[in-house]
Design a protein around this motif. Structure first.
Motif, PDB file in Angstrom:
ATOM      1  N   ARG A   1      33.435  65.713  57.819  1.00 17.97           N
ATOM      2  CA  ARG A   1      34.304  66.082  56.663  1.00 17.97           C
ATOM      3  C   ARG A   1      35.633  65.548  56.478  1.00 17.97           C
ATOM      4  O   ARG A   1      36.241  64.904  55.951  1.00 17.97           O
ATOM      5  N   SER A   2      36.238  65.627  57.839  1.00 18.60           N
ATOM      6  CA  SER A   2      37.507  64.671  58.030  1.00 18.60           C
ATOM      7  C   SER A   2      37.582  63.401  57.956  1.00 18.60           C
ATOM      8  O   SER A   2      38.366  62.854  57.250  1.00 18.60           O
ATOM      9  N   ALA A   3      36.538  62.710  58.415  1.00 16.87           N
ATOM     10  CA  ALA A   3      36.485  61.188  57.818  1.00 16.87           C
ATOM     11  C   ALA A   3      36.128  60.930  56.535  1.00 16.87           C
ATOM     12  O   ALA A   3      36.982  59.996  56.031  1.00 16.87           O
ATOM     13  N   ALA A   4      35.512  61.684  55.736  1.00 17.57           N
ATOM     14  CA  ALA A   4      35.413  61.596  54.294  1.00 17.57           C
ATOM     15  C   ALA A   4      36.654  61.790  53.595  1.00 17.57           C
ATOM     16  O   ALA A   4      37.022  61.001  52.757  1.00 17.57           O
ATOM     17  N   VAL A   5      37.410  62.907  54.187  1.00 21.29           N
ATOM     18  CA  VAL A   5      38.709  63.166  53.152  1.00 21.29           C
ATOM     19  C   VAL A   5      39.538  61.999  53.537  1.00 21.29           C
ATOM     20  O   VAL A   5      40.413  61.689  52.788  1.00 21.29           O
ATOM     21  N   VAL A   6      39.920  61.799  54.944  1.00 20.27           N
ATOM     22  CA  VAL A   6      40.813  60.926  55.277  1.00 20.27           C
ATOM     23  C   VAL A   6      40.607  59.489  54.635  1.00 20.27           C
ATOM     24  O   VAL A   6      41.770  58.688  54.360  1.00 20.27           O
ATOM     25  N   ARG A   7      39.493  59.214  54.595  1.00 24.69           N
ATOM     26  CA  ARG A   7      39.102  57.788  53.875  1.00 24.69           C
ATOM     27  C   ARG A   7      39.312  57.919  52.300  1.00 24.69           C
ATOM     28  O   ARG A   7      39.769  56.897  51.824  1.00 24.69           O
ATOM     29  N   ALA A   8      39.238  59.008  51.811  1.00 25.55           N
ATOM     30  CA  ALA A   8      39.486  59.033  50.237  1.00 25.55           C
ATOM     31  C   ALA A   8      41.101  58.932  50.313  1.00 25.55           C
ATOM     32  O   ALA A   8      41.575  58.594  49.320  1.00 25.55           O
TER      33      ALA A   8
ATOM     34  N   ASN B   1      43.355  56.086  48.338  1.00 22.66           N
ATOM     35  CA  ASN B   1      44.035  56.219  46.965  1.00 22.66           C
ATOM     36  C   ASN B   1      45.528  56.430  47.336  1.00 22.66           C
ATOM     37  O   ASN B   1      46.305  55.975  46.456  1.00 22.66           O
ATOM     38  N   LEU B   2      46.042  56.607  48.472  1.00 20.14           N
ATOM     39  CA  LEU B   2      47.542  56.745  48.500  1.00 20.14           C
ATOM     40  C   LEU B   2      48.424  55.544  49.440  1.00 20.14           C
ATOM     41  O   LEU B   2      49.038  55.227  49.162  1.00 20.14           O
ATOM     42  N   LEU B   3      47.360  55.307  50.748  1.00 19.22           N
ATOM     43  CA  LEU B   3      47.743  54.103  51.429  1.00 19.22           C
ATOM     44  C   LEU B   3      48.482  52.903  50.837  1.00 19.22           C
ATOM     45  O   LEU B   3      49.619  52.460  51.214  1.00 19.22           O
ATOM     46  N   PRO B   4      47.682  52.323  49.787  1.00 18.59           N
ATOM     47  CA  PRO B   4      48.094  51.069  49.173  1.00 18.59           C
ATOM     48  C   PRO B   4      49.528  51.171  48.531  1.00 18.59           C
ATOM     49  O   PRO B   4      50.279  50.235  48.717  1.00 18.59           O
ATOM     50  N   ILE B   5      49.589  52.004  47.863  1.00 22.73           N
ATOM     51  CA  ILE B   5      51.090  52.205  47.024  1.00 22.73           C
ATOM     52  C   ILE B   5      52.304  52.549  47.969  1.00 22.73           C
ATOM     53  O   ILE B   5      53.175  52.061  47.830  1.00 22.73           O
ATOM     54  N   PHE B   6      51.813  53.244  49.144  1.00 26.84           N
ATOM     55  CA  PHE B   6      52.926  53.579  49.913  1.00 26.84           C
ATOM     56  C   PHE B   6      53.162  52.087  51.013  1.00 26.84           C
ATOM     57  O   PHE B   6      54.367  52.083  51.240  1.00 26.84           O
TER      58      PHE B   6
ATOM     59  N   ASN C   1      52.283  63.982  54.794  1.00 26.72           N
ATOM     60  CA  ASN C   1      51.871  64.996  55.753  1.00 26.72           C
ATOM     61  C   ASN C   1      51.405  66.122  54.858  1.00 26.72           C
ATOM     62  O   ASN C   1      50.481  67.312  55.708  1.00 26.72           O
ATOM     63  N   SER C   2      51.710  66.319  53.610  1.00 24.06           N
ATOM     64  CA  SER C   2      51.095  67.563  52.885  1.00 24.06           C
ATOM     65  C   SER C   2      49.618  67.059  52.493  1.00 24.06           C
ATOM     66  O   SER C   2      48.719  67.938  52.116  1.00 24.06           O
ATOM     67  N   PHE C   3      49.107  65.757  52.710  1.00 29.44           N
ATOM     68  CA  PHE C   3      47.543  65.380  52.539  1.00 29.44           C
ATOM     69  C   PHE C   3      46.829  65.281  53.616  1.00 29.44           C
ATOM     70  O   PHE C   3      45.905  65.844  53.816  1.00 29.44           O
ATOM     71  N   TYR C   4      47.372  64.668  54.723  1.00 35.58           N
ATOM     72  CA  TYR C   4      46.694  64.291  56.105  1.00 35.58           C
ATOM     73  C   TYR C   4      46.684  65.541  56.989  1.00 35.58           C
ATOM     74  O   TYR C   4      47.569  66.236  57.082  1.00 35.58           O
ATOM     75  N   PRO C   5      45.356  65.725  57.618  1.00 37.27           N
ATOM     76  CA  PRO C   5      45.339  66.514  58.592  1.00 37.27           C
ATOM     77  C   PRO C   5      46.217  66.180  59.930  1.00 37.27           C
ATOM     78  O   PRO C   5      46.463  64.820  59.860  1.00 37.27           O
ATOM     79  N   ALA C   6      46.755  67.230  60.412  1.00 33.65           N
ATOM     80  CA  ALA C   6      47.642  66.659  61.586  1.00 33.65           C
ATOM     81  C   ALA C   6      47.020  65.626  62.575  1.00 33.65           C
ATOM     82  O   ALA C   6      47.953  64.842  63.258  1.00 33.65           O
ATOM     83  N   ASP C   7      45.775  65.567  62.755  1.00 31.24           N
ATOM     84  CA  ASP C   7      45.317  64.922  63.800  1.00 31.24           C
ATOM     85  C   ASP C   7      44.993  63.179  63.196  1.00 31.24           C
ATOM     86  O   ASP C   7      44.238  62.391  63.747  1.00 31.24           O
ATOM     87  N   ALA C   8      45.227  63.305  61.845  1.00 28.46           N
ATOM     88  CA  ALA C   8      44.807  61.892  61.364  1.00 28.46           C
ATOM     89  C   ALA C   8      45.961  61.293  60.595  1.00 28.46           C
ATOM     90  O   ALA C   8      45.997  59.974  60.082  1.00 28.46           O
ATOM     91  N   ILE C   9      47.220  61.595  61.141  1.00 30.44           N
ATOM     92  CA  ILE C   9      48.369  61.136  60.544  1.00 30.44           C
ATOM     93  C   ILE C   9      49.061  59.747  61.239  1.00 30.44           C
ATOM     94  O   ILE C   9      49.947  59.012  60.491  1.00 30.44           O
ATOM     95  N   THR C  10      48.547  59.738  62.347  1.00 32.87           N
ATOM     96  CA  THR C  10      49.074  58.621  63.208  1.00 32.87           C
ATOM     97  C   THR C  10      48.658  57.255  62.597  1.00 32.87           C
ATOM     98  O   THR C  10      49.478  56.264  62.586  1.00 32.87           O
ATOM     99  N   LEU C  11      47.482  56.969  62.110  1.00 32.15           N
ATOM    100  CA  LEU C  11      47.066  55.672  61.515  1.00 32.15           C
ATOM    101  C   LEU C  11      47.977  55.306  60.355  1.00 32.15           C
ATOM    102  O   LEU C  11      48.520  54.249  60.273  1.00 32.15           O
ATOM    103  N   PRO C  12      48.300  56.328  59.213  1.00 34.69           N
ATOM    104  CA  PRO C  12      49.243  56.013  58.251  1.00 34.69           C
ATOM    105  C   PRO C  12      50.557  55.807  58.500  1.00 34.69           C
ATOM    106  O   PRO C  12      51.303  54.632  58.136  1.00 34.69           O
ATOM    107  N   TYR C  13      51.004  56.443  59.652  1.00 35.28           N
ATOM    108  CA  TYR C  13      52.255  56.041  60.225  1.00 35.28           C
ATOM    109  C   TYR C  13      52.459  54.742  60.924  1.00 35.28           C
ATOM    110  O   TYR C  13      53.254  53.878  60.457  1.00 35.28           O
ATOM    111  N   SER C  14      51.364  54.373  61.452  1.00 31.10           N
ATOM    112  CA  SER C  14      51.240  52.902  62.013  1.00 31.10           C
ATOM    113  C   SER C  14      51.159  51.721  61.380  1.00 31.10           C
ATOM    114  O   SER C  14      51.947  50.744  61.319  1.00 31.10           O
ATOM    115  N   LEU C  15      50.116  52.157  60.056  1.00 30.18           N
ATOM    116  CA  LEU C  15      50.224  51.176  59.090  1.00 30.18           C
ATOM    117  C   LEU C  15      51.392  50.852  58.182  1.00 30.18           C
ATOM    118  O   LEU C  15      51.860  49.654  57.861  1.00 30.18           O
ATOM    119  N   ILE C  16      52.198  51.784  58.041  1.00 32.67           N
ATOM    120  CA  ILE C  16      53.430  51.859  57.160  1.00 32.67           C
ATOM    121  C   ILE C  16      54.507  51.271  58.158  1.00 32.67           C
ATOM    122  O   ILE C  16      55.214  50.250  57.514  1.00 32.67           O
TER     123      ILE C  16
END
Length: 257
Positions: free
Chosen positions: A29-36, A40-45, A154-169
């Motif tokens: 479930r975590s993988a599916a939600v994080v992938r979505a 949908n959000l990472l490209p614009i950020f 942070n209001s979207f990502y689970p705490a254990d999945a936020i590292t990748l977005p931080y790194s990519l940004i």
């Protein structure tokens, strides 16, 4: 009795089967939600972060021609560079307070559009006072971008999945620093086109994508994960449970201290 027996059964790695199944279901479930969320959000950020640094640093490249044309002294240019950070530091907290009141999508769209229009306005300036004013305005608009983005993500990502977005940004910031120089050099070569100096073209052209991104954010970003059309009902319920669990842990830790 059968369910109790199943619960006591152990897998090959020594874990109870029910616990292993629960962990696998959580991971799926975590993988599916994080992938979505990623799609949908990472490209614009990522775009926002890249443009933020391009618009922030393009003055250094423009100065090669701008200081000569407008007869700016080193003191005039240096003061303008510093005034950006004055506006930036004074506006960061007020910007976040506004974001909390009006909502992240609306405020982020406003400040990104605002700094894009400010960046474009540099192309029309003719005096040091205009330069200083625009540098302050640019700092004011950009000050809320990254704190607002982190709050929103942070209001979207689970705490254990936020590292990748931080790194990519953060990587996007590096890309902006690498790509900014050749892009600025190419735009400076437009010197004389249409009767305009190259540095004016630089500010105008590099500001347009920020304005477009800001307008897009107003329509693309959902208010929160409950309003996100790219998440299903089960995904939203799962995110709600994860956030409630995290808040429960935080409350317990606070009580312990």
């Amino acid at each position: 009795m059968g369910s109790e027996a199943d619960a006591c059964q152990e897998s090959d790695d020594g874990k109870p089967l029910l616990l292993q199944h629960a962990q696998q279901a959580y991971a799926a479930r975590s993988a599916a939600v994080v992938r979505a969320i990623n799609m949908n959000l990472l490209p614009i950020f990522l775009t926002m972060a890249t443009l933020c640094y391009i618009d922030r640093t393009n003055t250094a490249f423009a100065s090669l021609q701008m200081n000569r044309d407008l007869k700016f002294s080193a003191e005039t240019y240096g003061l303008g560079s510093g005034l950006f950070f004055l506006g930036y530091s004074l506006s960061m907290i007020p910007s976040q307070l506004i974001l909390m009141r009006v909502g992240a999508p609306r405020w982020l769209a406003t400040i990104v559009t605002g700094w894009g229009l400010t960046a474009m306005s540099f192309s029309f300036m003719n005096s040091r006072f205009q330069f200083w004013t625009l540098r302050i305005c640019l700092g004011v608009f950009e000050s809320g971008a990254f704190p607002g983005m982190w709050h929103y993500l942070n209001s979207f990502y689970p705490a254990d999945a936020i590292t990748l977005p931080y790194s990519l940004i953060e990587a996007a910031v590096g890309v902006a620093n690498v790509a900014g120089a050749p892009l600025a050099a190419a735009l400076l070569l437009l010197d004389g086109a249409g009767g305009w100096a190259g540095w004016r073209w630089l500010f105008l052209v590099e500001g347009i994508p920020s304005v477009a991104t800001g307008v897009a954010m107003l329509y693309v970003l959902p208010r929160d994960f409950a309003a996100a059309k790219f998440l299903g009902t089960q995904d939203k319920a799962w995110l709600t449970q994860v956030r409630q669990h995290s808040l429960g842990i935080l409350a317990a830790l606070q009580q312990a201290h």
